[in-house]
Design a protein around this motif. Structure first.
Motif, mmCIF file in Angstrom:
data_model
loop_
_atom_site.group_PDB
_atom_site.id
_atom_site.type_symbol
_atom_site.label_atom_id
_atom_site.label_comp_id
_atom_site.label_asym_id
_atom_site.label_seq_id
_atom_site.Cartn_x
_atom_site.Cartn_y
_atom_site.Cartn_z
ATOM 1 N N ASP A 1 72.987 36.238 18.717
ATOM 2 C CA ASP A 1 72.346 37.466 19.220
ATOM 3 C C ASP A 1 70.879 37.524 18.799
ATOM 4 O OD1 ASP A 1 74.658 38.357 20.449
ATOM 5 O OD2 ASP A 1 75.315 39.548 18.725
ATOM 6 N N ARG B 1 68.740 35.368 20.946
ATOM 7 C CA ARG B 1 68.686 35.936 22.300
ATOM 8 C C ARG B 1 67.639 37.046 22.364
ATOM 9 N NH1 ARG B 1 73.516 37.116 22.565
ATOM 10 N NH2 ARG B 1 74.255 35.306 23.737
ATOM 11 N N ALA C 1 71.437 30.726 24.410
ATOM 12 C CA ALA C 1 70.698 31.974 24.606
ATOM 13 C C ALA C 1 69.208 31.713 24.743
ATOM 14 C CB ALA C 1 70.967 32.919 23.438
ATOM 15 N N SER D 1 66.919 31.900 28.468
ATOM 16 C CA SER D 1 66.238 33.195 28.385
ATOM 17 C C SER D 1 65.084 33.358 29.355
ATOM 18 C CB SER D 1 65.697 33.391 26.967
ATOM 19 O OG SER D 1 64.670 32.436 26.711
#
Length: 301
Positions: free
Chosen positions: A91, A94, A146, A150
């Motif tokens: 996370d 990301r 991620a 992106s």
């Protein structure tokens, strides 16, 4: 003329982050916050940090780059704390990548050999099939996805078996054990490539300079490691030797004799070919790097 850089290094209090910060110079401005100053899982903090980086670079006439060294690296703890590991290792990247994309700041994200299954017999190349067998490896693989998905101008750099002068690592552990135990057993059936974080930091800075100059490698996943390979037992013997201790005090054992909560890869050597093919300076052999580590360690601060 070399491009002046302003580099944000999340994870700046870790061994890699500290070695990168040590490379600051008149032409390289390094901002290296630790997790207490910049939590990569906190969207507001990340947006503010990347925005401040972009503004600072514009004001100083330099090029902004983010080198993400923030990671949850407690491999065994991650087996029962995968949610937290995922937050930091997947996370966080990301959010960081989204912030970089919005401000058009290039991102270099540091990953690990643990994204592979560890059952190879020749050094892993960047596009080899992933197969993480640990929570740590799964979360780091998710972080790679991620970042690369992106839309940010991004590169993933994998490394493994890292050691530096700060934090916890194998070299420091063996150094402590040498002075406290007459003999010890170390696994001899796990093979990898030790890499000094000072050498990795220098490689990442070279890549950042290329990226900032608009000459970033076409390949978006690279492996950066000191060359060569060794078992943990062989590495421990090499450490003892450089400490002036008798390497025969280190005895080989098997992985089965030293079980851990997270399974360790039997083979996790990373091929340096992608780094060299990108015309980046190859890192020296791991033996030479270990010599340099101990030489630097003996120099008073």
């Amino acid at each position: 003329m070399p491009v002046r850089l302003t580099v944000l290094v999340p994870g700046g209090s870790g061994q890699l982050g500290r070695d990168f910060a040590a490379l600051a110079s008149d032409s390289v401005d390094v901002i290296a916050p630790g997790s207490a100053e910049l939590d990569v899982t906190a969207t507001g903090q990340v947006l503010a940090a990347v925005g401040a980086l972009a503004d600072r670079a514009r004001e100083t006439g330099s090029a902004p780059v983010v080198v993400n060294a923030a990671a949850y690296t407690a491999v065994d703890a991650a087996e029962t704390d995968e949610d937290r590991a995922f937050a930091v290792n997947a996370d966080g990247p990301r959010v960081l990548a989204a912030a970089c994309a919005s401000r058009r700041v290039p991102l270099i994200h540091v990953s690990t050999d643990y994204v592979f299954a560890g059952d190879a017999s020749t050094p892993y190349e960047p596009l080899d099939e992933l197969g993480p067998r640990t929570a740590y490896g799964r979360t780091k693989a998710a972080g790679e996805d991620a970042v690369l998905g992106s839309g940010a101008s991004s590169w993933v750099v994998r490394a493994g078996w890292l050691y530096g002068h700060t934090g916890s690592n194998f070299v420091k552990t063996m150094t402590a054990l040498e002075s406290s135990r007459p003999e010890l057993s170390v696994v001899d059936d796990q093979i990898g490539g030790p890499t000094w974080t000072a050498d990795l930091a220098a490689g990442l800075l070279e890549l950042a300079s290329r990226v900032a100059a608009g000459d970033g490698p076409e390949r978006r996943i690279l492996h950066c490691a000191n060359t060569g390979s060794v078992s943990w037992c062989g590495f421990a013997k090499a450490i003892f030797s450089r400490l002036g201790a008798d390497p025969s005090r280190v005895h080989p054992c098997t992985t089965e004799e030293f079980p851990r909560p997270a399974p360790r890869p039997a083979y996790s050597v990373l091929s340096p070919a992608s780094w060299q093919e990108a015309w980046l300076t190859p890192l020296r052999p791991w033996e030479e790097a270990l010599d340099a580590y101990f030489k630097a360690r003996s120099v008073p601060a």
